[in-house]
Design an enzyme around this catalytic site. Structure first.
Site, PDB file in Angstrom:
ATOM      1  N   LYS A  75       0.915  -1.224  -0.039  1.00 27.25           N
ATOM      2  CA  LYS A  75       0.049  -0.012   0.124  1.00 27.25           C
ATOM      3  C   LYS A  75       0.961   1.207  -0.102  1.00 27.25           C
ATOM      4  CE  LYS A  75      -3.879   1.698   2.550  1.00 27.25           C
ATOM      5  NZ  LYS A  75      -4.868   1.831   3.939  1.00 27.25           N
ATOM      6  N   SER A 150      -9.639   1.439   3.020  1.00 23.87           N
ATOM      7  CA  SER A 150      -8.826   2.181   1.984  1.00 23.87           C
ATOM      8  C   SER A 150      -7.729   1.359   1.415  1.00 23.87           C
ATOM      9  CB  SER A 150      -8.116   3.303   2.867  1.00 23.87           C
ATOM     10  OG  SER A 150      -7.380   2.733   3.757  1.00 23.87           O
ATOM     11  N   SER A 174      -9.806  -0.760   7.144  1.00 27.84           N
ATOM     12  CA  SER A 174      -9.264  -0.592   5.757  1.00 27.84           C
ATOM     13  C   SER A 174      -8.314  -1.858   5.079  1.00 27.84           C
ATOM     14  CB  SER A 174      -8.351   0.621   5.789  1.00 27.84           C
ATOM     15  OG  SER A 174      -9.306   1.759   5.659  1.00 27.84           O
TER      16      SER A 174
HETATM   17  N1  GLN Z   1     -13.267   3.920   6.386  1.00 27.19           N
HETATM   18  C1  GLN Z   1     -12.508   4.225   7.637  1.00 27.19           C
HETATM   19  C2  GLN Z   1     -11.659   5.896   7.589  1.00 27.19           C
HETATM   20  O1  GLN Z   1     -12.316   6.413   6.469  1.00 27.19           O
HETATM   21  C3  GLN Z   1     -11.237   3.554   7.901  1.00 27.19           C
HETATM   22  C4  GLN Z   1     -10.229   3.851   7.204  1.00 27.19           C
HETATM   23  C5  GLN Z   1      -9.210   3.001   7.567  1.00 27.19           C
HETATM   24  O2  GLN Z   1      -9.058   1.811   8.224  1.00 27.19           O
HETATM   25  N2  GLN Z   1      -7.723   3.717   7.176  1.00 27.19           N
HETATM   26  O3  GLN Z   1     -11.528   6.299   8.358  1.00 27.19           O
END
Ligand code: GLN
Length: 495
Positions: A75, A150, A174
């Site tokens: 990532k 994400s 994410s």
């Molecule tokens: N969807 C969550 C957010 O937007 C989690 C994101 C993540 O785990 N990086 O914060």
């Protein structure tokens, strides 16, 4: 086995061929390169790929090491020395990492080959990868849908067989949610289990890096490589790492699985609910004991998470000011204009929303009402889990209330997007571990099958146990053997 079939293999299978000298690390990379050339135009999982560098690594690697010769996608929030590390943000679009994150150093130490950086929501803020400032990534099961987020690029690459395995990060879901939506396995380790040195921080009390893979065994193998103490990250626990593959294959008779009643909410897609109920029945038939439990503060998890995560993000993202690195506005009139325009031009709308929200909940006069109260709720959520884990070995739930949704469906409605985390972000607030693995399909009108993910949550540092339970389920079902029916032609697969 032809070169064309190689990318379909999982890590364990690939390793066997490498060790038997049936294929060389170079041949593996060449096969992956062709696969990427073939399907990446439909999926757009990668932000950058450096095959020349990967081939050099392949010359040096020792296939007898734990992940010797295995290419791993990373990532784009994790530093790989010399490679771009943009977090899919304009503010870092020309930035290259100066050093390896500890997880990368550890992967290299066991022979793995980081070869490409995957797309993501900007600074990991989002649940669909649509907040990337670079491009959309498509779900390999249905290219008109999101891969989740994400870590959507990592999940889509593994699902599309353009990566054997990948690293992602999970602040509120994410890793697990994109794993669920893309039909792969994803592990969020306990807070402090994996070093964050060299990761771009989003919310420092919540962030963890972990694997996305095709199988549970592969996830355990990557966990073996990346977990463990790190003198360069003081939040990393000083606890020895067990062999996460050791208990794979042990049966689940007598294992107590908790079913949180608050997770059976309305609004769960009926096919997700049905898949989940079948999974519970399956565990029962394997001899696990299913126990109803309550996590009474569940309904406050999302509100508390978005306040705490945004507050921490507003502080962490203060470093992006265009002074030492990253995007810098041209011809500033004065220092305020420099900061203002650099950040105005560099950050996308969701990142700005979080910074504003976070600054607000931390500001004097609101701090007690919002941030401090969210922290109290966090303690209550942590206690809910502590109580539940006195009665059960692991908790079971869907990973996401819905399967992959169409591109564009939620991107203009941040609250709808935040609700995607309903089953995942409490685990980050509590610091416990979780895994998502495929448990069935939802069929949509046109007959397309969309993967459904099952989540198992374990107590802090109980990764070995949830991997064992997940493996028992995976090996007695065949969901993980199903691959997306990817079209070969690229032209009409795009929107
Ligand atoms: N969807 C969550 C957010 O937007 C989690 C994101 C993540 O785990 N990086 O914060």
């Amino acid at each position: 086995m032809t070169a064309l079939d190689l990318p379909r293999l999982n890590i364990a299978e690939l390793q066997t061929l490498l060790r038997q000298r049936e294929v060389s690390p170079r041949e593996v990379l060449e096969a992956l390169r062709s696969r990427i050339a073939e399907v990446e135009p439909q999926i757009d999982a990668y932000l950058s790929i450096d095959f020349d560098d990967a081939l050099k690594q392949a010359e040096r690697t020792d296939v007898n090491l734990a992940l010797g010769g295995v290419p791993i996608a990373i990532k784009d929030i994790i530093s790989v020395a010399g490679q771009p590390c943009t977090c899919a943000s304009k503010i870092l679009q020309d930035y290259r990492a100066l050093y390896d994150a500890t997880v990368i150093r550890k992967l290299r130490a066991v022979g793995a080959i980081p070869f490409g950086k995957t797309n993501m929501d900007e600074f990991a803020m989002g649940s669909s990868t649509e907040n990337s400032s670079v491009k959309l990534t498509r779900n390999p099961w249905d290219v008109s849908r999101v891969p989740g987020g994400s870590s959507g690029g990592s999940a889509a690459a593994v699902a599309a067989d353009t990566a054997f395995g990948a690293l992602g990060t999970d602040t509120g879901g994410s890793i697990r949610q994109p794993a669920a939506l893309s039909g792969v396995v994803g592990v969020k380790p306990s807070y402090g289990r994996v070093s964050r040195f060299g990761l771009v921080a989003f919310a420092s009390s919540l962030d963890q890096a972990g694997p996305l893979t095709k199988t549970v065994r592969d996830a355990a193998m990557v966990m073996n490589a990346i977990a463990g103490p790190d003198a360069q990250d003081s939040t990393c626990l000083n606890e020895a790492v067990p062999d996460y593959t050791a208990d794979l294959g042990r049966d689940v008779r007598g294992i107590r699985l908790g079913l949180p009643k608050e997770y059976m909410i309305e609004g769960i897609d009926p096919q997700v609910r049905a898949a989940m109920e079948k999974a519970v029945a399956h565990f029962n038939s394997l001899g696990a004991e299913i126990i109803d439990v309550s996590l009474p503060h569940t309904e406050y998890a999302i509100a508390s998470y978005y306040m705490i995560a945004s507050a921490e993000a507003s502080a962490n993202l203060a470093r992006f000011d265009g002074v030492r690195y990253g995007h810098r506005a041209e011809n500033p009139r004065n220092v305020f204009d420099h900061y203002g325009r650099t950040r105005e031009e560099g950050f996308g709308p969701e990142v700005k929303r979080r910074i504003i929200l976070g600054t607000y909940v931390l500001s004097s006069g609101y701090y007690e009402a919002y941030y401090a109260r969210a922290q109290k709720v966090r303690t209550l959520i942590r206690r809910d889990f502590a109580e539940a884990f006195q009665k059960v070995d692991a908790l079971i739930s869907p990973t996401s209330p819905v399967p992959a949704f169409p591109l564009g469906e939620k991107s203009s409605d941040p609250l709808q997007m935040y609700l995607a985390d309903i089953f995942t972000n409490a685990a980050n607030l509590a610091g416990i571990c979780g895994i998502s693995l495929p448990c069935g399909f939802a069929r949509i009108e046109n007959g397309t099958q969309l993967p459904v993910g099952l989540q198992l949550l374990g107590n802090a540092l109980d990764e070995g146990r949830i991997l064992q339970i997940a493996y028992a389920y995976e090996q007695s079902t065949d969901w993980h053997k199903q691959r997306p029916p990817m079209k070969r032609e690229t032209s009409n697969a795009r929107l």
